[in-house]
Scaffold this active site. Structure first.
Site, PDB file in Angstrom:
ATOM      1  N   ILE A   1      17.056  27.151  33.676  1.00 21.39           N
ATOM      2  CA  ILE A   1      17.628  27.924  34.779  1.00 21.39           C
ATOM      3  C   ILE A   1      16.820  27.753  36.065  1.00 21.39           C
ATOM      4  O   ILE A   1      17.299  28.047  37.145  1.00 21.39           O
ATOM      5  CB  ILE A   1      17.759  29.437  34.460  1.00 21.39           C
ATOM      6  CG1 ILE A   1      16.390  30.087  34.317  1.00 21.39           C
ATOM      7  CG2 ILE A   1      18.600  29.665  33.231  1.00 21.39           C
ATOM      8  CD1 ILE A   1      16.450  31.598  34.373  1.00 21.39           C
ATOM      9  N   ASP A   2      15.581  27.262  35.952  1.00 24.13           N
ATOM     10  CA  ASP A   2      14.738  27.157  37.154  1.00 24.13           C
ATOM     11  C   ASP A   2      15.140  25.995  38.065  1.00 24.13           C
ATOM     12  O   ASP A   2      14.668  25.911  39.177  1.00 24.13           O
ATOM     13  CB  ASP A   2      13.269  26.937  36.765  1.00 24.13           C
ATOM     14  CG  ASP A   2      12.720  28.117  35.988  1.00 24.13           C
ATOM     15  OD1 ASP A   2      13.329  29.194  36.072  1.00 24.13           O
ATOM     16  OD2 ASP A   2      11.699  27.963  35.300  1.00 24.13           O
ATOM     17  N   ARG A  17      53.320  33.261  25.879  1.00 24.99           N
ATOM     18  CA  ARG A  17      53.253  34.268  26.940  1.00 24.99           C
ATOM     19  C   ARG A  17      52.982  33.503  28.228  1.00 24.99           C
ATOM     20  O   ARG A  17      52.341  32.452  28.200  1.00 24.99           O
ATOM     21  CB  ARG A  17      52.100  35.246  26.689  1.00 24.99           C
ATOM     22  CG  ARG A  17      52.273  36.116  25.459  1.00 24.99           C
ATOM     23  CD  ARG A  17      53.334  37.188  25.680  1.00 24.99           C
ATOM     24  NE  ARG A  17      53.479  38.067  24.545  1.00 24.99           N
ATOM     25  CZ  ARG A  17      54.267  37.831  23.503  1.00 24.99           C
ATOM     26  NH1 ARG A  17      54.943  36.699  23.444  1.00 24.99           N
ATOM     27  NH2 ARG A  17      54.366  38.702  22.530  1.00 24.99           N
ATOM     28  N   HIS A  32      47.683  35.728  44.118  1.00 22.55           N
ATOM     29  CA  HIS A  32      46.721  35.816  45.224  1.00 22.55           C
ATOM     30  C   HIS A  32      45.339  36.315  44.859  1.00 22.55           C
ATOM     31  O   HIS A  32      44.454  36.321  45.705  1.00 22.55           O
ATOM     32  CB  HIS A  32      47.307  36.647  46.370  1.00 22.55           C
ATOM     33  CG  HIS A  32      48.225  35.830  47.221  1.00 22.55           C
ATOM     34  ND1 HIS A  32      49.489  35.466  46.807  1.00 22.55           N
ATOM     35  CD2 HIS A  32      48.050  35.259  48.435  1.00 22.55           C
ATOM     36  CE1 HIS A  32      50.059  34.732  47.741  1.00 22.55           C
ATOM     37  NE2 HIS A  32      49.222  34.584  48.734  1.00 22.55           N
TER      38      HIS A  32
END
Length: 751
Positions: A136-137, A623, A629
């Site tokens: 993550i760094d 479905r 929007h």
């Protein structure tokens, strides 16, 4: 990481390879047994939306010993595994490379000990490895983005947004500590994306006397109700002494008497649902990793697959590790400028933009230049961030900034006013368009527009918007022949959820929309997984541009995505329905179909829904869902804030230079094609391209560029959905060098 695991498994199976999971990282490799098991197509289903890693990860002491690595080698040889794909940080990748380099030695040890036969040793004579960087760094050099960084930024920004609302109510100073022991990337981008007052990062310690400077800064901005300071956990001063949250808090409280709170974000940053960007990144890296392994020979150096701009690239693993170590060394030796350079162009650009916007002392000399800014077309998230940075950079350059409300219509009606530094204070995190935006084009109101340009003495124009902004810009250029008031420098900044503006691979707002669609699809898939045997058909926006449908299809794991750019007929629909009927026989009893709103005027969403319902009778029910929007709204994602901020800043700096070029006999006169440009991201660089030149690459009827880079990701979507198609790898990523590259590409602007 799960997206990468899923793609590696599925593309591996697709190429006919056997794919194994190694559970619990290197520990599982050493322990063997049940830790190494065969992966199936279905076993990676429903993984995309999970954070962390499904196959587990562990720090492993045993693998650091020769004995441990010998055991690991034995386990691989017994299963006949000769290709290893490692997802991790620089530690894991260095370990993998060491393992590979002593492979033949390990085989000899095993042979001598009688653990393996000569035949087994011959069959596994060499080991190929490929790395994907999951950290993550974003601290790995050579890669623009590591897997997990964007998601971590999403977590941080959610927190920052929540805290800023509190801070504004109470007039407080907030100090936030984010992760990054050796790398300030998260802190830096957070500071840019939240409009923080100050950031402390390990690569660039503040100058001596920073305490006074910081207090002066905060006092000066007391006009605002909000002060945010970001601290990377590895932040330090010029003498290597740590700078902590508490230190800064005590300083601000003591010196200024501000009511100050500090928050340490900690492991929140590692968790949560992966962002759309990370899922696409992981999926693309997984595909590239399998290709790299299949093409590897004993002589090719171990590589990492990575992304640069929007291109998949391969880099020699050890060169990347070396440069990553060089950064730490440069920091230890106090060569901070060098450390920032070694981190790469992207980091350096972020740092420069931050410096421009943060360390402010407004220009001493006024330029007497008026720059006007407008929004055109449909609203999207990130427009306000671009306006904010353009306004502030303009003011720092000594210009007067004017806001035009309601697009070209507002320009014709004189709906124009000066806009100040403070007026755009906390715009970065606000969705929609604060200036107001309209779709109206200028062609029929040219007379009024030129009169107002003269009346308000507008010397140059920034148009932020979608396809209408592009067409409107072109109309102004055409109008120059008749109205010389229009002979001013013009820049168009692409901002639309559809990502359909010629001249740019990405437009502001598309990333936010993509995340909205993806999270909705996740919820819908969850519902379908509960009911079983259900297929959802979802309609996305985008006009005729299939970007959103395709990318959301990759990020959400769709079975098909219908778009205008790839024509489809009744035969294709039949194949898709049969494919779903087959799928319902497996353990994965649900389907997800995306349809771009204008992909086909006859095969409407209702038509496709009815077709699937009829053909699926007794096997699955359907479905449908039209997203509408909601795709234009929401708070901007970290990418859109950062992208908007950089584009806004860059456009003003370019205009400042252009205005100097066009200044003749006491007035501005610009009528060359290159004085009206689109600022866009192309592969790896932010570039200005004349509107007139882009005209030929535009399909005006369908409002899309004639060539679109993301179409080459379509085969990946199909393969990951289990279609037997040929994967076109004509766009082979060659191995690139990182170390040589630094000198040559110094002048190329990378995002």
């Amino acid at each position: 990481m799960n997206a990468a695991v899923r793609a590696t498994v599925r593309v591996g199976i697709y190429t006919g390879a056997k794919v194994y999971f190694v559970h619990e990282g290197y520990q599982g490799l050493v322990d063997g047994g049940d830790h190494i098991c065969l992966a199936t197509w279905e076993s990676v289903s429903m993984m995309l939306q999970l954070g962390g890693t499904v196959i587990g990860s562990a720090r492993c002491k045993d693998f650091r010993t020769k004995e441990g690595r010998t055991k690991a080698a034995c386990n691989l040889v017994k299963l006949g595994i000769t290709n290893l794909c490692v997802i991790g940080g620089d530690g894991s990748l260095t370990g993998a490379n060491e393992f590979r380099s002593e492979w033949s030695e390990l085989l000899q040890i095993l042979l001598k000990a009688g653990k393996i036969t000569a035949e087994e040793a011959r069959r596994s004579s060499h080991l190929n490895i490929v790395g994907m960087v999951g950290s993550i760094d974003n601290d790995f050099c050579g890669t623009d983005m590591t897997i997990g960084t964007d998601s971590a930024l999403h977590r941080i920004i959610e927190v920052v947004d929540a805290i800023t609302t509190t801070a504004q109510s109470h007039q407080r100073a907030f100090i936030l500590e984010v992760m990054g022991r050796h790398c300030g990337y998260l802190a830096l981008v957070t500071a840019l994306a939240s409009g923080a007052d100050w950031v402390f990062i390990p690569e660039m310690p503040p100058d001596d006397g920073w305490e006074d400077h910081l207090c002066r800064r905060l006092q000066r901005s007391m006009g605002y109700r909000l002060n945010v300071i970001i601290v990377a956990e590895g932040a330090m001063d010029r003498f290597g002494k740590p700078i902590t949250c508490d230190m800064v808090k005590n300083l601000v409280t003591k010196k200024l008497g501000f009511d100050t709170r500090s928050t340490i974000l900690g492991h929140v940053q590692r968790g949560g649902t992966p962002s759309a960007f990370d899922r696409i990144l992981g999926s693309r890296m997984g595909v590239e990793a399998v290709m790299a392994l299949l093409e590897a020979t004993p002589d090719t150096p171990a590589c990492v697959v990575s992304l640069s701009g929007n291109q998949a690239i391969r880099l020699p693993l050890m060169e990347c590790v070396q440069v990553t170590k060089d950064v730490t060394k440069a920091m230890a030796e106090g060569k901070f400028e060098e450390a920032v350079k070694l981190r790469g162009k992207s980091f350096e650009n972020n740092w420069n933009t931050y410096k421009l916007l943060a360390h402010v002392s407004p220009a001493e000399v006024k330029s007497n230049i008026n720059i006007a800014i407008m929004n055109v077309g449909a609203p999207c998230a990130g427009m306000n961030a671009a306006v904010r940075s353009a306004v502030r950079i303009g003011i720092l350059q000594g210009h007067n900034m004017l806001a035009i409300h309601d697009g070209f219509e507002g320009l014709a009606h004189g709906n124009i006013e000066p806009i100040s530094w403070a007026a755009v204070g906390n715009w970065t995190g606000q969705g929609g368009s604060n200036l107001g935006t309209k779709r109206m084009l200028p062609a029929n109101i040219m007379e009024e527009i030129s009169l107002n340009i003269a009346k308000f003495n507008i010397h140059s124009l920034i148009i932020i918007g979608g396809f209408e902004a592009f067409v409107g810009g072109l109309e102004l250029v055409t109008g120059r022949e008749k109205y010389e008031e229009l002979c001013i420098p013009i820049v168009v900044i692409p901002a639309t959820v559809s990502n359909n503006v010629p001249g740019s691979d990405f437009s502001i707002g598309a990333d936010t929309a993509l995340n909205t669609i993806t999270s909705t699809c996740d919820r819908i898939k969850q519902s379908a997984a509960g009911t079983k045997r259900r297929v959802f058909i979802i309609e996305t926006m985008g006009g005729y541009c299939g970007y959103l449908a395709t990318m959301a299809g990759l990020a959400a794991g769709a079975d098909a995505a219908y778009i205008y750019e790839e024509p489809f007929g009744i035969h294709d629909l039949e194949v898709n329905v049969e494919h779903l009927v087959e799928k319902m026989k497996t353990t994965v009893k649900r389907g997800l179909i995306l349809r771009n709103e204008k992909c086909n005027s006859n095969y409407t969403t209702d038509f496709i829904f009815n077709l699937y319902t009829e053909e699926g009778k007794g096997v699955f029910d359907c479905r449908k869902n039209v997203l509408g929007h909601m795709q234009q709204g929401g708070t901007p994602s970290p990418f859109d804030r950062n992208f908007g901020t950089k584009m806004g800043a860059k456009s003003v700096l370019w205009l400042t230079d252009k205005l100097k070029e066009c200044y003749r006999h006491g007035r501005i006169f610009a009528n060359t094609p290159d004085s009206a440009c689109v600022l866009g991201m192309r592969k790896r660089a932010l570039v200005f391209q004349p509107l007139a030149e882009l005209k030929n690459n535009t399909d005006f009827e369908h409002r899309i560029p004639k060539t679109q880079w993301w179409l080459k990701l379509r085969p990946i979507l199909k393969i990951l959905a289990k279609y037997k198609i040929s994967l076109d790898i004509s766009e082979k990523a060659a191995m690139e060098s990182v170390i040589k590259k630094r000198g040559i590409r110094g002048n190329e602007q990378r995002l």
